[in-house]
Design a protein around this motif. Structure first.
Motif, PDB file in Angstrom:
ATOM      1  N   ASN A 105       0.858  -1.174   0.000  1.00 24.17           N
ATOM      2  CA  ASN A 105       0.000   0.000   0.000  1.00 24.17           C
ATOM      3  C   ASN A 105       0.907   1.240   0.000  1.00 24.17           C
ATOM      4  O   ASN A 105       1.739   1.395   0.896  1.00 24.17           O
ATOM      5  CB  ASN A 105      -0.869  -0.032   1.268  1.00 24.17           C
ATOM      6  CG  ASN A 105      -1.694   1.223   1.451  1.00 24.17           C
ATOM      7  OD1 ASN A 105      -1.726   2.094   0.575  1.00 24.17           O
ATOM      8  ND2 ASN A 105      -2.361   1.319   2.586  1.00 24.17           N
ATOM      9  N   HIS A 113       1.118  -2.965   5.517  1.00 19.47           N
ATOM     10  CA  HIS A 113      -0.200  -3.121   4.886  1.00 19.47           C
ATOM     11  C   HIS A 113       0.039  -3.342   3.388  1.00 19.47           C
ATOM     12  O   HIS A 113       0.709  -2.561   2.747  1.00 19.47           O
ATOM     13  CB  HIS A 113      -0.974  -1.813   5.154  1.00 19.47           C
ATOM     14  CG  HIS A 113      -2.330  -1.705   4.537  1.00 19.47           C
ATOM     15  ND1 HIS A 113      -3.225  -0.739   4.921  1.00 19.47           N
ATOM     16  CD2 HIS A 113      -2.961  -2.396   3.563  1.00 19.47           C
ATOM     17  CE1 HIS A 113      -4.343  -0.850   4.227  1.00 19.47           C
ATOM     18  NE2 HIS A 113      -4.201  -1.852   3.387  1.00 19.47           N
ATOM     19  N   LEU A 115      -1.448  -5.120  -0.609  1.00 13.97           N
ATOM     20  CA  LEU A 115      -2.626  -5.375  -1.456  1.00 13.97           C
ATOM     21  C   LEU A 115      -2.377  -6.574  -2.364  1.00 13.97           C
ATOM     22  O   LEU A 115      -1.233  -6.838  -2.746  1.00 13.97           O
ATOM     23  CB  LEU A 115      -2.914  -4.176  -2.364  1.00 13.97           C
ATOM     24  CG  LEU A 115      -2.801  -2.762  -1.826  1.00 13.97           C
ATOM     25  CD1 LEU A 115      -2.976  -1.748  -2.950  1.00 13.97           C
ATOM     26  CD2 LEU A 115      -3.850  -2.525  -0.766  1.00 13.97           C
ATOM     27  N   GLN A 170      -7.070  -6.272   0.425  1.00  7.50           N
ATOM     28  CA  GLN A 170      -6.014  -5.673   1.242  1.00  7.50           C
ATOM     29  C   GLN A 170      -5.733  -6.555   2.465  1.00  7.50           C
ATOM     30  O   GLN A 170      -6.630  -7.236   2.960  1.00  7.50           O
ATOM     31  CB  GLN A 170      -6.452  -4.287   1.717  1.00  7.50           C
ATOM     32  CG  GLN A 170      -6.920  -3.400   0.580  1.00  7.50           C
ATOM     33  CD  GLN A 170      -7.062  -1.950   0.999  1.00  7.50           C
ATOM     34  OE1 GLN A 170      -6.209  -1.400   1.665  1.00  7.50           O
ATOM     35  NE2 GLN A 170      -8.145  -1.318   0.592  1.00  7.50           N
TER      36      GLN A 170
END
Ligand code: B4P
Length: 338
Positions: A105, A113, A115, A170
């Motif tokens: 991300n 984080h 995706l 995600q």
């Protein structure tokens, strides 16, 4: 596939550190406050730095087709060529017809984080496929095997909080107890795991299915069967909830349903959506709510918003952007034990 996913999950921290150092990922510091309601501790994250996030062009959800020279659009950030610093890996599995690219991300509030985007353009208004669900679940298994807890989410449709129309799931790292709503789901006594249930202390329609434990000998195809059965059972309930809303709610939500998906190793949650934003009393700000809101994790950008969220109550905000609970026959849904 299992080995490739383990490598992808293992690479995330190093790729992330390099991407932050090289300026490809922007990290926005934040602080978290908890807020007790409905038998759980909701998290409200205050991230003033996001006020300085560049305003990205708003994409459109009106077409299932990718942007083309005849239908110009802003550049799709999930189509190649990718910034190589954001790429964590690629995964293809013919048995389940899945082909995904894993990217960091770019706008990170929680470090690591990442995706999972479809390699070819698919629409964010489309349901998850067996391949999407299976790769996502296998990613969660790989994380657990590496001693990490994370969950996957999917903002489906134009009222779900999604900002990009190219299909993407995600993954967010969490503390071992998991997201606030998952903690609630875990306490639910489920007599028949083939039937969905609702967390009835929540004042909005929410549908959850407990997943059977996986075995290490399970093939991706077998895993896909389990996940698709669960997802379709929940999707049926989402459609039914949308049909049985009071007229004024139905008017807010015309066309195909928007909903949020939360996937953990133990559950799939689907939450139907009536609108994308809640207008905060007092500040008049429009607060966009995505799947993380329905995981029990809200995001605000200033102290006034924090106070306005607390005084409105998290459940009332989620009810406003979600749908009202509807009666579902007990032959379809597990009876409540709460
Ligand atoms: P979407 O499904 O389209 O929407 P979103 O998660 O709500 O993110 P949005 O972009 O609306 O961000 P917001 O300011 O609300 O997801 C698109 C994803 O792709 C996002 O993660 C986005 O950052 C990322 N992205 C966009 N352009 C990219 C590019 N060129 N390359 C790679 N990735 C790209 O929120 C800011 C961030 O905070 C988002 O990541 C959001 O997921 C996260 N967030 C929201 N609530 C949170 C919470 N309670 N706790 C922690 N993080 C939270």
């Amino acid at each position: 596939t299992k080995k490739a996913i383990a490598q992808i999950v293992g690479r995330v921290p190093e790729v992330y550190d390099n991407a932050v150092a090289g300026g490809s990922v922007f990290y926005f510091p934040s602080t978290v406050e908890t807020h007790a309601e409905a038998g759980t501790e909701f998290e409200i994250r205050l991230c003033p730095a996001l006020l300085k996030k560049p305003i990205l062009p708003t994409p459109h959800f009106e077409s299932d087709q990718p942007p083309s020279e005849h239908r110009p659009a802003h550049k799709d950030p999930f189509a190649p060529p990718f910034d190589p610093a954001l790429v964590v890996g690629e995964l293809q599995n013919e048995e389940i017809e899945a082909d995904h690219v894993f990217l960091l991300n770019k706008f990170s509030v929680v470090p690591h984080h990442f995706l999972m985007v479809t390699k070819e353009y698919e629409s964010q208004t489309a349901p998850l496929t067996p391949g999407d669900l299976t790769h996502a679940y296998m990613t969660l298994i790989a994380a657990r095997n590496a001693g990490k807890t994370m969950f996957a989410f999917y903002n489906c449709g134009d009222r779900s909080g999604a900002s990009q129309p190219h299909k993407h799931l995600q993954f967010l790292p969490l503390s071992p107890e998991g997201a606030p709503i998952e903690r609630l789901a875990r306490t639910h006594v489920v007599e028949d795991i083939s039937k969905p249930f609702s967390i009835q202390t929540l004042p909005y329609a929410n549908y959850v299915l407990r997943l059977p434990p996986t075995t290490s000998s399970q093939t991706p195809g077998e895993l896909a069967d389990t996940l698709v059965f669960a997802y379709l059972a929940l999707l049926d309930l989402v459609v039914s909830a949308a049909r049985h809303q009071p007229a004024e709610r139905q008017e807010l939500a015309p066309g195909p349903p928007s909903y949020n998906v939360l996937l953990t190793l133990e559950h799939i949650h689907l939450i139907p959506r009536a609108q994308e934003t809640h207008t905060l009393k007092g500040t008049g700000e429009k607060l966009s709510i995505n799947s993380l809101g329905f995981a029990g994790m809200l995001l605000v950008k200033c102290d006034e918003e924090m106070q306005a969220v607390k005084s409105a109550g998290v459940c009332s905000i989620l009810q406003d952007v979600g749908m009202l609970p509807v009666n579902i026959p007990s032959t379809t849904l597990n009876e409540s034990d709460e």
